[in-house]
Design a protein around this motif. Structure first.
Motif, PDB file in Angstrom:
ATOM      1  N   UNK A 275      -2.818 -10.027   9.660  1.00  0.00           N
ATOM      2  CA  UNK A 275      -2.999 -11.372  10.238  1.00  0.00           C
ATOM      3  C   UNK A 275      -1.958 -11.673  11.318  1.00  0.00           C
ATOM      4  N   UNK A 276      -1.108 -10.662  11.620  1.00  0.00           N
ATOM      5  CA  UNK A 276      -0.084 -10.785  12.656  1.00  0.00           C
ATOM      6  C   UNK A 276       0.868 -11.957  12.393  1.00  0.00           C
ATOM      7  N   UNK A 277       1.195 -12.135  11.112  1.00  0.00           N
ATOM      8  CA  UNK A 277       2.170 -13.154  10.728  1.00  0.00           C
ATOM      9  C   UNK A 277       3.567 -12.550  10.868  1.00  0.00           C
ATOM     10  N   UNK A 278       4.386 -13.154  11.691  1.00  0.00           N
ATOM     11  CA  UNK A 278       5.748 -12.664  11.912  1.00  0.00           C
ATOM     12  C   UNK A 278       6.651 -13.161  10.781  1.00  0.00           C
ATOM     13  N   UNK A 279       7.342 -12.221  10.156  1.00  0.00           N
ATOM     14  CA  UNK A 279       8.106 -12.500   8.950  1.00  0.00           C
ATOM     15  C   UNK A 279       9.594 -12.252   9.198  1.00  0.00           C
ATOM     16  N   UNK A 280      10.439 -13.167   8.703  1.00  0.00           N
ATOM     17  CA  UNK A 280      11.892 -13.006   8.776  1.00  0.00           C
ATOM     18  C   UNK A 280      12.485 -13.104   7.367  1.00  0.00           C
ATOM     19  N   UNK A 281      13.647 -12.498   7.207  1.00  0.00           N
ATOM     20  CA  UNK A 281      14.427 -12.605   5.954  1.00  0.00           C
ATOM     21  C   UNK A 281      13.578 -12.333   4.717  1.00  0.00           C
ATOM     22  N   UNK A 282      12.877 -11.229   4.740  1.00  0.00           N
ATOM     23  CA  UNK A 282      12.007 -10.868   3.621  1.00  0.00           C
ATOM     24  C   UNK A 282      12.834 -10.402   2.428  1.00  0.00           C
ATOM     25  N   UNK A 283      12.499 -10.926   1.252  1.00  0.00           N
ATOM     26  CA  UNK A 283      13.159 -10.471   0.028  1.00  0.00           C
ATOM     27  C   UNK A 283      12.200 -10.549  -1.137  1.00  0.00           C
ATOM     28  N   UNK A 284      12.461  -9.716  -2.131  1.00  0.00           N
ATOM     29  CA  UNK A 284      11.652  -9.707  -3.348  1.00  0.00           C
ATOM     30  C   UNK A 284      12.557 -10.106  -4.514  1.00  0.00           C
ATOM     31  N   UNK A 285      12.166 -11.139  -5.228  1.00  0.00           N
ATOM     32  CA  UNK A 285      12.956 -11.615  -6.357  1.00  0.00           C
ATOM     33  C   UNK A 285      12.085 -11.824  -7.578  1.00  0.00           C
ATOM     34  N   UNK A 286      12.713 -12.304  -8.652  1.00  0.00           N
ATOM     35  CA  UNK A 286      11.978 -12.583  -9.886  1.00  0.00           C
ATOM     36  C   UNK A 286      11.445 -14.001  -9.856  1.00  0.00           C
ATOM     37  N   UNK A 287      10.350 -14.210 -10.554  1.00  0.00           N
ATOM     38  CA  UNK A 287       9.784 -15.556 -10.673  1.00  0.00           C
ATOM     39  C   UNK A 287      10.766 -16.459 -11.414  1.00  0.00           C
ATOM     40  N   UNK A 288      10.855 -17.730 -10.995  1.00  0.00           N
ATOM     41  CA  UNK A 288      11.722 -18.677 -11.683  1.00  0.00           C
ATOM     42  C   UNK A 288      10.880 -19.715 -12.415  1.00  0.00           C
TER      43      UNK A 288
END
Length: 311
Positions: A275-288
């Motif tokens: 979808x050509x969405x430009x992404x910054x500061x990508x991170x993967x974390x746990x659900x809160x």
């Protein structure tokens, strides 16, 4: 014997606009020494339930007890066992902080209470305001006094109804340090809050109310384990594709999408690239807990947990 027991509690309000069932068969126990969280959106029935517990309202159906005392039949003993911090700022403008605490002690027949009052003032950061008139205090300081008034008779059960709403970070830290200390000493704590990170950090067990009914009731760790395992967080100025937008939690530029495993994470990333969405500061974390709360309120996860809890 539990510290607090709600058994089949229902509350119906009747007015010009008809009948509203604010609580519908609420049943759960809070064990002695627990730090228990009661969560729900506005209008879910949390304050109504606490009002019934405090004797400010009477249940249409069901029974409530505090330390084994029925709140209707043995109201004096039940109220003596409770210390309640209300949402609203309520204070007497004619007295100093210390005088207000002494008067509150007198309501419960407690004499010679100055040593404990001094400890409360010190623990809640009010020592330098002891002689100040209540009218001179800021909103945060008034809320500290409300906490002190609720604790002045050393109740075994402490009820905190949105205690940190609209207050600064310093008060939150001071309050939670003091309350956590009392909890370790054996006091039972019931907390309602919209700051879900507080509930996640403090509460060993949580009940969630929706439209007057319990929709989840379990240990905090189990509720967290019942939802998606990972959360993809990123910043973007672009519009998310409709399928991701429907499941995302968006705050300003920050988007958060739940994913059950690594394969689903890759699917989300592929969808963003397509979808050509430009992404910054990508991170993967746990659900809160906020992810869990939103999922349950929307009727998603934790159905098994809820069924087990009610069983």
């Amino acid at each position: 014997m539990p510290a607090v027991s709600f058994q089949g509690v229902a509350k119906t309000f009747t007015g010009a606009r008809g009948t509203l069932r604010a609580l519908d068969g609420v049943s759960f126990d809070i064990e002695r020494g627990e730090f228990f969280g009661l969560l729900g959106p506005n209008g879910a029935g949390k304050t109504t339930l606490i009002s019934i517990l405090a004797g400010l309202a009477r249940a249409t159906e069901g029974h409530v007890s505090v330390m084994g005392h029925d709140v209707v039949e043995h109201y004096a003993d039940a109220r003596r066992a409770l210390g309640i911090v209300p949402q609203e700022l309520v204070f007497d403008p004619f007295f100093s902080v210390r005088e207000a605490l002494r008067i509150q002690s007198g309501y419960f027949g407690v004499r010679g209470n100055d040593a404990w009052i001094d400890e409360l003032l010190e623990g809640l950061g009010l020592a330098d305001k002891a002689s100040a008139n209540m009218r001179q205090l800021s909103g945060g300081m008034k809320r500290r006094v409300l906490v002190a008034q609720a604790l002045v008779h050393r109740p075994p059960v402490i009820v905190l109804d949105e205690p940190t709403a609209g207050v600064d970070v310093e008060l939150r830290q001071t309050l939670w340090q003091f309350i956590a200390r009392l909890n370790k000493q054996g006091h039972t704590v019931l907390l309602t809050t919209h700051y879900l990170e507080e509930a996640e950090a403090l509460c060993g067990r949580i009940a969630m109310l929706k439209q007057g009914r319990i929709v989840a009731l379990d240990r905090t760790a189990n509720l967290l384990a019942a939802t998606a395992g990972s959360v993809l967080r990123f910043k973007t100025d672009d519009v998310l594709p409709a399928d991701l937008a429907a499941r995302a939690r968006v705050t300003g530029r920050i988007a958060q999408v739940s994913a059950h495993d690594a394969a689903e994470v890759e699917q989300i990333l592929a969808r963003l690239r397509a979808s050509q969405v430009r992404v910054e500061d990508l991170e993967i974390g746990r659900a809160d807990l906020e992810d869990v709360f939103l999922s349950i309120m929307q009727g998603g996860a934790a159905a098994a947990t809820t069924a087990e809890a009610h069983a």
